[in-house]
Design an enzyme around this catalytic site. Structure first.
Site, PDB file in Angstrom:
ATOM      1  N   GLU A 109       0.821  -1.208   0.000  1.00 43.83           N
ATOM      2  CA  GLU A 109       0.000   0.000   0.000  1.00 43.83           C
ATOM      3  C   GLU A 109       0.861   1.268   0.000  1.00 43.83           C
ATOM      4  OE1 GLU A 109      -2.987  -0.531  -0.569  1.00 43.83           O
ATOM      5  OE2 GLU A 109      -3.678  -2.328   0.464  1.00 43.83           O
ATOM      6  N   HIS A 132      -2.777   1.947   8.554  1.00 44.40           N
ATOM      7  CA  HIS A 132      -3.835   1.102   7.998  1.00 44.40           C
ATOM      8  C   HIS A 132      -3.926  -0.177   8.822  1.00 44.40           C
ATOM      9  CE1 HIS A 132      -6.188  -1.336   5.315  1.00 44.40           C
ATOM     10  NE2 HIS A 132      -5.184  -2.127   5.020  1.00 44.40           N
ATOM     11  N   HIS A 134      -6.870  -3.607  10.215  1.00 48.07           N
ATOM     12  CA  HIS A 134      -8.068  -4.398   9.925  1.00 48.07           C
ATOM     13  C   HIS A 134      -8.860  -4.614  11.224  1.00 48.07           C
ATOM     14  CE1 HIS A 134      -5.680  -6.458   6.350  1.00 48.07           C
ATOM     15  NE2 HIS A 134      -5.917  -5.166   6.145  1.00 48.07           N
ATOM     16  N   GLU A 162     -17.554  10.556  23.103  1.00 45.68           N
ATOM     17  CA  GLU A 162     -16.241  11.083  22.736  1.00 45.68           C
ATOM     18  C   GLU A 162     -16.062  11.216  21.216  1.00 45.68           C
ATOM     19  OE1 GLU A 162     -13.252  11.873  24.769  1.00 45.68           O
ATOM     20  OE2 GLU A 162     -15.008  12.219  26.011  1.00 45.68           O
ATOM     21  N   HIS A 203     -12.674  -4.556   4.452  1.00 46.47           N
ATOM     22  CA  HIS A 203     -11.211  -4.641   4.464  1.00 46.47           C
ATOM     23  C   HIS A 203     -10.607  -4.001   5.723  1.00 46.47           C
ATOM     24  CE1 HIS A 203      -7.203  -4.168   2.075  1.00 46.47           C
ATOM     25  NE2 HIS A 203      -6.981  -4.109   3.368  1.00 46.47           N
TER      26      HIS A 203
HETATM   27  P1  13P Z   1       1.215  -5.505   3.065  1.00 42.78           P
HETATM   28  O1  13P Z   1       1.757  -6.734   3.785  1.00 42.78           O
HETATM   29  O2  13P Z   1       1.761  -5.400   1.666  1.00 42.78           O
HETATM   30  O3  13P Z   1       1.451  -4.251   3.865  1.00 42.78           O
HETATM   31  O4  13P Z   1      -0.353  -5.702   2.916  1.00 42.78           O
HETATM   32  C1  13P Z   1      -1.189  -5.800   4.025  1.00 42.78           C
HETATM   33  C2  13P Z   1      -2.512  -5.174   3.814  1.00 42.78           C
HETATM   34  O5  13P Z   1      -3.244  -4.974   4.774  1.00 42.78           O
HETATM   35  C3  13P Z   1      -2.939  -4.782   2.449  1.00 42.78           C
HETATM   36  O6  13P Z   1      -4.055  -3.981   2.472  1.00 42.78           O
HETATM   37 ZN    ZN Z   2      -5.221  -4.140   4.425  1.00 41.14          ZN
END
Ligand code: 13P
Ligand code: ZN
Length: 265
Positions: A109, A132, A134, A162, A203
């Site tokens: 990313e 980023h 999940h 909050e 995602h």
């Molecule tokens: P990477 O291991 O390339 O960082 O990918 C993980 C991910 O969450 C892709 O969206």
């Molecule tokens: Zn991801």
């Protein structure tokens, strides 16, 4: 570097980083680059980026590596993480430290991160961190709420008091897209001028901020509110009361925030 490692490990302990899930980048301050310079490796190859960002020319970024597991960051930062230098045109990078002595690559990313850094830096040079992850409950919400910024913002604002104070501008939502490419990078970057958090349906989420604490704290607050929202749904009981729009607006004066009027009815 220790702050970056701590953020990665905190995300791991939250359960947001199965296997290699998630990634993070930090635009280093000049004095931080100088203190790391004695450890830099010389002569790394320049690797072209599919995007050109003039205002990132000469910048250095700490980045997670592609395929790297977040639980290993604290054990072997020089393998899981790297420092990259951007060239003078802002269209290529090289690894100057870590990532297994330059043998591995930054996160898939990286284009999304760099485009967002470029936009954030232009709007406010204090922005340095992009993260980023999940998070479980937030991803679950992308199956039951309409994939609209207003629907997500209002659900989260009204679930925990909050939230409107911590993200008064709200959060943005993108439909499902293929991760890792320029298309999702451009779709995300079109939203980050306005928002510090962008949800990727089914995602995860991107959060942006001026430092590790504000960026991690934003992600943590959003995910906690999503968790409460899901817990409410799980009870199966009807919702008898919530925070009204009028009450949301009452937070503005005492907390010195201005709520995004696009999300107030
Ligand atoms: P990477 O291991 O390339 O960082 O990918 C993980 C991910 O969450 C892709 O969206
Ligand atoms: Zn991801």
């Amino acid at each position: 570097m220790s702050g970056f490692i701590r953020l990665c490990n905190d995300g791991w302990t939250q359960g947001w980083h199965e296997r290699n899930g998630g990634n993070a980048t930090y635009r280093m301050k000049p004095e931080e680059v100088d203190s790391c310079r004695p450890f830099f490796i010389e002569g790394g190859d320049w690797i072209a980026l599919d995007v050109e960002m003039e205002n990132l020319a000469g910048e250095y970024f700490i980045t997670t590596g592609t395929g790297k597991h977040f639980n290993n960051v604290i054990l072997e930062p020089e393998i899981s993480l790297g420092i990259t230098e951007i060239n003078e045109k802002g269209n290529a990078y090289r690894i100057v430290w870590g990532l297994n002595n330059g043998k591995d690559r930054p996160t898939s990313e990286f284009p999304t991160h760099l485009l967002n850094h470029s936009i954030k830096k232009a709007a406010n040079p204090e922005y340095r961190m992009i993260y980023h992850a999940h998070p479980i409950h937030l991803i679950a919400l992308t199956f039951v709420l309409p994939l609209e910024s207003k629907a997500f913002t209002k659900a989260l604002w009204k679930t925990m008091t909050e939230c409107p104070i911590i993200f008064p501008h709200g959060i943005a939502v993108l439909p499902w897209m293929v991760p890792g490419g320029v298309e999702i990078a451009k779709a995300t970057s079109a939203l980050v001028g306005e928002f510090d958090a962008v949800v990727w349906a089914h995602h995860g989420i991107f959060c942006m901020g001026t430092n590790f604490d504000t960026t991690f704290g934003l992600m943590h607050t959003i995910e906690k509110s999503a968790a409460i929202y899901m817990d409410i749904l799980h009870t199966g009981k009807p919702i008898l009361q919530t925070i009204s729009d009028e009450q949301l607006l009452q937070l503005e004066e005492p907390y010195n925030v201005k709520l995004n009027r696009d999300f107030i009815d």
